[in-house]
Each structure stands twice: as structure tokens, then as C-alpha cells.
Design a protein around this motif. Structure first.
Motif, short mmCIF file in Angstrom:
data_model
loop_
_atom_site.label_atom_id
_atom_site.label_comp_id
_atom_site.label_asym_id
_atom_site.label_seq_id
_atom_site.Cartn_x
_atom_site.Cartn_y
_atom_site.Cartn_z
N ASP A 128 -35.31 -41.80 -9.50
CA ASP A 128 -34.04 -42.52 -9.31
C ASP A 128 -33.81 -42.81 -7.83
O ASP A 128 -33.32 -43.89 -7.46
CB ASP A 128 -32.87 -41.68 -9.85
CG ASP A 128 -32.94 -41.56 -11.36
OD1 ASP A 128 -33.67 -42.35 -12.00
OD2 ASP A 128 -32.28 -40.65 -11.91
N SER A 129 -34.17 -41.83 -6.97
CA SER A 129 -34.02 -42.05 -5.53
C SER A 129 -34.88 -43.21 -5.06
O SER A 129 -34.43 -44.05 -4.27
CB SER A 129 -34.38 -40.77 -4.78
OG SER A 129 -34.31 -40.96 -3.39
N ALA A 141 -35.44 -48.96 -3.48
CA ALA A 141 -35.92 -50.33 -3.70
C ALA A 141 -34.75 -51.29 -3.90
O ALA A 141 -34.74 -52.42 -3.38
CB ALA A 141 -36.87 -50.36 -4.90
N PHE A 142 -33.74 -50.83 -4.64
CA PHE A 142 -32.57 -51.66 -4.88
C PHE A 142 -31.83 -51.95 -3.57
O PHE A 142 -31.35 -53.06 -3.33
CB PHE A 142 -31.65 -50.97 -5.89
CG PHE A 142 -30.41 -51.75 -6.22
CD1 PHE A 142 -30.49 -52.99 -6.86
CD2 PHE A 142 -29.16 -51.27 -5.90
CE1 PHE A 142 -29.34 -53.72 -7.16
CE2 PHE A 142 -28.01 -51.97 -6.19
CZ PHE A 142 -28.10 -53.21 -6.83
N THR A 143 -31.77 -50.92 -2.71
CA THR A 143 -31.12 -51.11 -1.42
C THR A 143 -31.85 -52.16 -0.59
O THR A 143 -31.24 -53.01 0.08
CB THR A 143 -31.06 -49.78 -0.67
OG1 THR A 143 -30.38 -48.81 -1.48
CG2 THR A 143 -30.32 -49.91 0.65
N LEU A 144 -33.18 -52.11 -0.61
CA LEU A 144 -33.96 -53.10 0.13
C LEU A 144 -33.73 -54.51 -0.42
O LEU A 144 -33.62 -55.48 0.35
CB LEU A 144 -35.45 -52.74 0.08
CG LEU A 144 -35.85 -51.44 0.79
CD1 LEU A 144 -37.34 -51.19 0.62
CD2 LEU A 144 -35.50 -51.51 2.27
N GLU A 145 -33.63 -54.63 -1.74
CA GLU A 145 -33.37 -55.94 -2.34
C GLU A 145 -31.99 -56.46 -1.93
O GLU A 145 -31.82 -57.64 -1.61
CB GLU A 145 -33.48 -55.84 -3.86
CG GLU A 145 -34.89 -55.58 -4.36
CD GLU A 145 -34.94 -55.41 -5.87
OE1 GLU A 145 -33.85 -55.50 -6.50
OE2 GLU A 145 -36.03 -55.19 -6.42
N ILE A 146 -31.00 -55.55 -1.94
CA ILE A 146 -29.65 -55.95 -1.54
C ILE A 146 -29.66 -56.41 -0.08
O ILE A 146 -29.02 -57.43 0.28
CB ILE A 146 -28.66 -54.80 -1.75
CG1 ILE A 146 -28.47 -54.53 -3.24
CG2 ILE A 146 -27.33 -55.08 -1.07
CD1 ILE A 146 -27.55 -53.38 -3.54
N LYS A 147 -30.40 -55.68 0.76
CA LYS A 147 -30.48 -56.06 2.17
C LYS A 147 -31.11 -57.44 2.33
O LYS A 147 -30.62 -58.28 3.10
CB LYS A 147 -31.30 -55.00 2.92
CG LYS A 147 -31.39 -55.25 4.42
CD LYS A 147 -32.16 -54.15 5.09
CE LYS A 147 -32.27 -54.41 6.60
NZ LYS A 147 -33.04 -53.35 7.28
#
Length: 835
Positions: free
Chosen positions: A766-767, A772-778
Motif C-alpha cells: 500500500d505504501s 506511485a499515486f503521489t508521483l502521478e498526482i505530482k
């Protein structure tokens, strides 16, 4: 702090370089940053040695090995190893070290295990001896300073290898004379407020910085000769003190000033002081270079390392709070000073740790013994040059070659000489204390001496107390049973004995009291030492000089006396401690048949070649009594060896305890006798060396009774049960044990595991998904930001077009404007079109 109104003279210097070598790992990386003021690196340029220290580890290197390791091929940022010539574990936690002017004496300063400040002096030749396992100092010195004080500054005289100036953190200062022992040549009290010291270049005077920001010039006997006042650009609102001082020449000083309150946030400032010569009519001149090393650390105690290279007219300055080394040098007029600004690749900076944290210096030294040329490239070589060495807080030694390419610069390298073999000072068996050396632990009472014309027995020590406040009939007498068994004897034995009242006679194998009213004692035989403990608190007694021919004890003002064994004797000197009022106190309740009870611990050297038997506890019993009174002894905790005897004493009777190294059986034998009417002290004697055989005393007619140890333990247990204090203690112990068992039972089934392995894997997955989700949002945010910027530009362009159209529309409706347009001639192209 303050600023000099004059600007700092600076000069870009491209002809001077710090050429970096490979870093050398000397000590393991430390976890905590050393915060105290320290100087733990020194170099012997006469013999080619390098000394580095940390905590209790002192390492000695041949400087040629250090330079050879630093010049290995490869990346200069890499760290290499270098084998040390010697590794010594010292007795103190070091914070300062320094070499004498002849470079044969190393002074190591630090705090001992008892937090006492100690200066140990080592002969350099002793440190390098490989066949000598234990390398001790040849002498030591403990300054008379307050507890937890440290050495603030330490400087040897540049011309006299026996003179050492020491400044302690409490503000005191001393000039020591270091020979085979250490003596105080001159000193100043702590109220003087000394903060740093430095000798003149010729060693005729010593300067000292003070807490009030003045620098005082002293003679070696610490007579003040001249005072350099505080610079005027420091205000009274922000007072300063002298942090470090360097005596450059007769009329020039380099002085580091720091905040007087010891604030670590305020960086120190370096000031060059120029004094007027005798024929000059001017005041002192101060040139403030401010914080020329750009210190950033606010955790360590401030300390400026100042190194003067006189032949080059420059000073290297390093700070305990900065990673960089700066240079101030004389200008071309050889009078004024300037700051050199080096190129980035030519600076001397300490490396960072593996965690990219800054390291700071704990020692700075310059070596002049290198004899190898410096290879700059395949075509260019330079002659040997001095080497700057920096010891970092991370335990890394960082060498830098000092390349001075200025015209006319002297070559300073000198070859090292071999160490002289003669004149080595042998390590002392015991370090010296205060101003006088202490030769051995046995000389604790060195101020006591025997009266003329008398001689005590060898290895004997006796103590006497004042006369008793009570008396007994002169006709009373009592005889103690002699010791009666043997064991392997020790070299010497000690005895403690309480004498009877002046009117009674007491007899034992060690000594004998004379008839009534004489109150005299015979001295114990050689290799025995006796101690007379005071009787119960309600009485006191003294033994005057004996009337017999036996040597008497030697009383002193403090109640102690002693004598040493003759030369060649193997018997150690004995000693005893006691006081008539507040020393040992033994008391017992008054039984029906006695008035007082006293205890005596004794032992004597037994005859040789006698069979060893089991330890025996013997004591004559008094007639049957309703109950045996308990005896209290003040030093029960200290004399645990006789703890079992304190529970079963008998009033007005001798009681002796003896033991052998390996007992096999224990018996208690007590002969009974008639009741003694006069007051006779009961005697407990402890013998470290057993006698020959157990015999009944001639004055006792009844047979002995044998009591087993189990009965003795049973009586002890009954005493403990009947004692309310012991009962309370046992109840508390039982209650605590019950709570402890309850806690153990509750914690036994506790499970401290948080989640299973699968849960951990899920959390890790999950971490990673969140990452990965944070990088996509960025990435999406950045894309949106670009779109918004483009839309903003288009919108601004649209506003500009609309504004231009509005202005044009207004002009088209303006009649005056249209009339002007009609009157305006056509351009040639339009006019051609109309034709």
C-alpha cells in the motif's frame, strides 16, 4: 560583538594552495559530537612523530607513514588506513595534549574515573617501546582545582623543556616545573579569571588572556609586566572575553575574542593587535578580521586553533565551529596584515561524514619533516613542502600539503632525527598527586613519626583512646583463652583490641596489661599490628605510656600512630583508623553480671610448619542467665566477615573468631566459668592467621560445650524474627516479591507483536502504491500548471486585443479625428491606386 570601523584588507591569492591528500582513518566514527574544548593532535618535527588521541586511546604514528598513506594514487576523497607505531590506553579521558620543546615529553590532560583533573607526563621513548606492555607516565600531577574542572589551555615553553603553563577552566593558572616529578613554579588563583595562555617566541614571558578581555604579559614567576586593554570597538552592552591568544612577535599578537557569557550562537572574532614600540608615541592598534572562518556549529565549545609560520609571515586559523581553515598574512610592507582569499580548489576543508554531516576539528598541527617531492603532473614537480594535519570529530586525519608559490618563499622542510636512546625516564609505579608525589598507597600517614629514643615493632600500628569514666575493683582479673589452631599464615596480620578498665588485668598472646593502676600495654610481636577500639559510647579510656620495657604505641593528635617495617622486611606496614569520640563504637546492653562490653578484632602471625585445622569459634560462657542480651555494633555493614558473630555475643566474656582459606568444618566451643563481678569488656577477636592448637584457659575449670553451626543460625533467625526492624524489612521484601511475581504473571502472556508478516507485506505494498499515486498526482499537477500558464497568456493577449479594438472604435466615432484623417495626404501607393 563589535566591528572594526576600518574595512578588512583582503587579497585574492592564487599562489598559495592547500593540496589535499587522502584522508586517513585513525579512530572509529563517533556517534556523539565531542562538545568540550579540546586539542588532541600534536607533531614532533624533530623526530618525525604524530600523536593523536580520543577518549582513552592514544595513537603514535611515524609521520613518514602518514604522508605516504596520504599520497597513495587514486581519488583524494577516499579514506585509507595507516598502521600506528604504538597504541596506548591512558588512565584519563583526554581533552588536551602537548609536546615539550625538546619533544621528548608528552603531556596528556584529562579527567580520571573519579572526575579529578589529571596531567600525565609520558616519555616519548617509553611509548615507542614494543617490548614494554604497560606504558605508564613517569610522573603525574593533579591541579588543586574544583571538581569537574578541565584544562582550558596548555602551552610548553619554546626554549625550556621543563616549563609548562597551564590554564584551568575555573580561571586559575600555573607554571609547572616538570622534572622526574612535578612542582608548581608559580600560580594564580581562580579569581584571576585566566582563559588562555601563550609563551613569547623567546620564552622569556608568558601572556594570558582574561575574562575581562585584557591580555596580560607575565614573567615566568607570574609577575605582571604589561596589560593590553580590550579593543574600543567592543561595547559594554555586549562584553567579550579572550578566547585564545598567539604571541606573534614582540609587539604583535593574534587574539580571538568571544562573548563573555559563553554564548555558542555568537561566533568568535580574530583581532591582530599591534603594540607601539618604545620610540613610537601612539596607542595600541587593533585590526578586526571578524569571523574569518565562517563558523556554523552552535553545539561545541568555542576554540581557535592558531598556527604561526614565521618564515612565511602568515597565520593559519581554524575554529572548533567551522570546517574551513583561513589564512591571514603580512602585506608586502611587512607591517600590516591582510586576509588571503584562496581559490575553491585550493582551500583546506574538513570532509563530511557518510550521512553528509559536517565534521569539525579537534586538533591542528603542522609537520615540516616531509622529504619527498610533490608531483603536480607528469611534467611539473615541486620540492618538499610542510604538511597541515587536521584531526576531525569523526576520527579522520586529513593531511594537506602547503604549496607556497610566491616569489622568495623559503623551503621549510627539515629531516627528522632518530630518537636518543639515553636519558629515558622510567615509568612511575604510582602517579603523583597534587604538588608532591605519592610513592605508594601505604604511605598515607607520612606525617606521623616515632618519638626519639624509641622504636615500635616492625609492621605494627596501635591506637589509644582516653581513660574510662568508670572503674572496677582493683582486685578483678580476667584471662582470655589463647588461640588454639593454625592455618597457612599471611605475610602479616592486623589486630583490633579493646583494653579492660585501668584496674583490671587482661592477658592474650598478643599483649598483656600490667598490674592495676598501671594501664600499660606491651607491643604486639613483629609482623602484627594492633588496634584499640573505644568501649561503649558511655565510656572512654586512654592508655598512658607503658611502664614496662616493651615499645609503647605512638599516639598523635588525631589518635593515629604507626611504624614501617625495617629495610628488607617482607612484612607490609599496618595501619588503623579510630577515634575516641567518633571512630568505632561497640556497645552492648548491661547484663546482670557485667557493666560494659567491648569488642576486639585481632590476628597474629602463627608459627610456621604447623598443621592447619578447621576454623573454630570459641568463647567462654558465663553462668546460666535468663536471656542472652543482643549486642549492637555500629559497623556491622562494613565488617560483614563478623556479621554472624554479632548475633550471639555473651556479656563479660571473650569471644574469638578465626578462619582458614578453605574451611572444612566449623565448631563453636565455649568454656564456662564463674561469674565475673567487676566490669570486664567482652572481647571479639578476628584472626587472619590461625594459631597452633585449641587449649582451655588455665583460669576456666568447666568443660567446653559444642554447639553446631545450625544452632547458631537458628539463634540468628530467632533474633531476626524478634527484631521489629528486621520483621518490617522482611515484610517489605515479601510484599515486593509478591508484586513482582504478580507482574511477571501478568506479563507472561502479553503479546507485543503488532500484525503478521502478511500485514507487513500489505502495508509495504500500500505504501508503494501511495508513492506511485503521489508521483502521478505530482505529474498531473505540473501538466495542469503548464496548461494554466498557456491559458493565462492567451487571456492576457485577448484582453490586449479587446482594449485595442475599443480604442479604435472610439476614434472612428470622433469627428475631429476623422477630419484630420481626411486632410492627411495619401501615401504614394494609395495615390497611385486612385489614379
Amino acid at each position: 560583538m563589535g566591528d572594526d570601523p576600518d574595512s578588512i584588507p583582503e587579497r585574492e591569492m592564487k599562489d598559495f594552495q592547500f593540496r589535499q591528500m587522502k584522508k586517513i582513518r585513525v579512530f572509529e566514527a563517533c556517534v556523539d559530537l565531542p562538545k568540550q574544548r579540546s586539542s588532541l593532535l600534536c607533531v614532533s618535527n624533530k623526530y618525525g612523530l604524530t600523536f593523536a588521541g580520543r577518549e582513552r586511546d592514544l595513537k603514535v604514528f611515524w609521520t613518514r607513514d602518514v604522508i605516504a598513506a596520504g599520497r597513495q594514487e587514486g581519488n583524494p576523497n577516499h579514506t585509507v588506513e595507516c598502521s600506528s607505531a604504538a597504541t596506548v590506553t591512558v588512565a584519563v579521558a583526554m581533552h588536551h595534549m602537548a609536546l615539550s620543546s625538546d619533544e621528548l615529553t608528552l603531556c596528556v590532560c584529562g579527567a580520571s574515573e573519579s572526575s579529578d583533573l589529571t596531567l600525565d607526563f609520558y616519555d616519548v621513548r617509553t611509548l615507542l617501546k614494543k617490548d614494554q606492555q604497560e606504558k605508564r607516565p613517569f610522573t603525574s600531577f593533579r591541579p588543586p582545582s574544583s571538581r569537574d574542572s578541565l584544562v582550558q589551555d596548555l602551552k610548553w615553553s619554546p626554549v625550556d623543556p621543563t616549563r609548562l603553563a597551564v590554564c584551568v577552566s575555573d580561571g586559575s593558572m600555573m607554571v609547572l616545573d616538570v622534572q622526574d616529578s612535578v612542582s608548581v613554579f608559580a600560580q594564580l588563583p581562580a579569581s584571576t579569571g585566566i582563559t588562555s595562555v601563550c609563551w613569547s617566541p623567546k620564552g622569556k614571558q608568558v601572556s594570558a588572556g582574561k575574562q575581562d578581555a585584557t591580555v596580560v604579559q607575565f614573567t615566568p614567576t607570574l609577575q605582571a609586566k604589561k596589560v593590553i586593554p580590550c579593543p574600543s570597538f567592543y561595547s559594554q552592552d555586549h562584553p567579550v572575553k579572550v578566547l585564545d591568544v598567539l604571541w606573534l612577535s614582540t609587539f604583535n599578537f593574534a587574539v580571538a575574542y568571544a562573548a563573555a557569557d559563553g554564548s555558542l550562537e555568537t561566533p568568535p572574532e580574530l583581532v591582530v593587535v599591534s603594540l607601539p614600540k618604545k620610540d613610537e608615541k601612539r596607542g595600541e592598534r587593533y585590526l578586526n578580521f571578524n569571523d574569518l572562518v565562517y563558523g556554523t556549529c552552535t553545539e561545541r565549545q568555542h576554540h581557535y586553533y592558531l598556527c604561526h609560520i614565521e618564515d612565511w609571515d602568515l597565520v593559519l586559523a581554524a575554529s572548533a565551529a567551522a570546517i574551513e581553515v583561513s589564512i591571514i598574512a603580512k602585506q608586502e610592507d611587512k607591517v600590516n596584515w591582510e586576509l588571503w582569499l584562496l581559490e575553491d580548489a585550493s582551500r583546506a576543508e574538513l570532509p563530511v561524514t557518510e550521512n553528509n554531516e559536517d565534521t569539525l576539528p579537534v586538533g591542528v598541527a603542522i609537520d615540516y619533516t616531509s622529504q619527498e617531492d610533490i608531483q603536480l603532473s607528469d611534467e611539473k614537480r615541486l620540492p618538499p613542502a610542510p604538511t597541515l594535519m587536521l584531526l576531525s570529530t569523526d576520527g579522520v586525519l586529513c593531511p594537506f600539503s602547503l604549496l607556497n608559490l610566491n616569489a622568495g618563499a623559503k623551503q621549510l622542510s627539515v629531516p627528522a632525527a632518530p630518537l636518543p636512546e639515553d636519558g629515558e625516564r622510567a615509568p612511575a609505579a604510582q602517579s603523583s598527586s597534587s604538588a608532591a608525589p605519592v610513592s605508594a598507597p601505604s604511605s598515607i600517614f607520612t606525617s606521623f613519626s616515632a618519638p626519639p629514643g624509641t622504636a615500635p615493632p616492625p609492621a605494627s600500628l596501635s591506637f589509644t583512646a582516653p581513660p574510662p569514666a568508670f572503674t572496677a575493683p582493683a582486685s578483678s582479673s580476667f584471662t582470655a583463652p589463647p588461640p588454639a589452631f593454625t592455618a597457612p599464615p599471611p605475610a602479616a596480620s592486623s589486630s583490633f583490641t579493646a583494653p579492660p578498665p585501668a584496674s583490671s588485668t587482661f592477658t592474650s598472646p598478643a599483649f598483656t596489661a600490667p598490674p592495676p593502676a598501671s594501664s600499660s600495654f606491651t607491643a604486639p610481636p613483629p609482623t602484627s599490628s594492633s588496634f584499640t577500639a573505644p568501649p561503649p559510647a558511655s565510656s572512654s579510656f586512654t592508655a598512658p605510656p607503658p611502664a614496662s620495657s616493651a615499645p609503647p604505641p605512638y599516639p598523635t593528635s588525631s589518635g593515629f600512630s604507626f611504624s614501617l617495617p625495617p629495610l628488607g622486611s617482607a612484612a607490609p606496614s599496618g595501619f588503623s583508623l579510630g577515634s575516641s569520640s567518633a571512630g568505632f563504637s561497640f556497645s552492648a546492653p548491661k547484663p546482670p553480671s557485667s557493666d560494659a562490653s567491648a569488642f576486639s578484632f585481632s590476628s597474629s602471625a602463627p608459627p610456621q610448619h604447623l598443621p592447619a585445622v578447621s576454623p573454630i569459634i570459641s568463647g567462654p560462657k558465663a553462668p546460666a542467665e535468663p536471656a542472652t542480651p543482643a549486642v549492637r555494633m555500629n559497623l556491622t555493614d562494613r565488617f560483614s566477615a563478623v556479621d554472624t558473630m554479632t548475633s550471639v555475643p555473651t556479656p563479660a566474656q571473650p569471644f574469638s573468631l578465626t578462619s582458614t582459606p578453605k574451611p572444612t568444618a566449623v565448631e563453636v566451643i565455649g568454656p564456662t566459668g564463674p561469674a565475673l563481678k567487676p566490669a570486664v569488656p567482652a572481647v571479639m577477636s578476628r584472626s587472619a592467621a590461625p594459631p597452633a592448637a585449641l587449649q582451655k584457659p588455665a583460669s576456666v575449670a568447666t568443660p567446653a560445650q559444642v554447639v553446631s553451626v545450625k544452632a547458631l543460625e537458628k539463634q540468628l533467625q530467632q533474633k531476626k524474627e524478634s527484631d521489629p526492624v528486621m520483621t518490617g524489612i522482611m515484610e517489605e521484601i515479601a510484599h515486593f516479591q509478591k508484586e513482582l511475581d504478580d507482574l511477571k504473571s501478568r506479563c507472561r502472556n502479553a503479546d507485543f507483536r503488532v500484525g503478521s508478516t502478511d500485514d507487513m507485506k500489505d502495508l509495504r505494498k500500500d505504501s508503494e502504491n501511495f508513492h506511485a499515486f503521489t508521483l502521478e498526482i505530482k505529474e498531473t499537477t505540473e501538466s495542469h500548471h503548464g496548461d494554466i500558464s498557456a491559458l493565462k497568456t492567451s487571456l492576457l493577449e485577448g484582453f490586449a486585443g479587446a482594449e485595442e479594438a475599443r480604442a479604435q472604435s472610439e476614434l472612428n466615432r470622433d469627428k475631429d479625428y476623422l477630419q484630420l484623417l481626411y486632410k492627411k495626404p495619401l501615401d504614394p501607393r494609395r495615390e497611385e491606386q486612385l489614379k
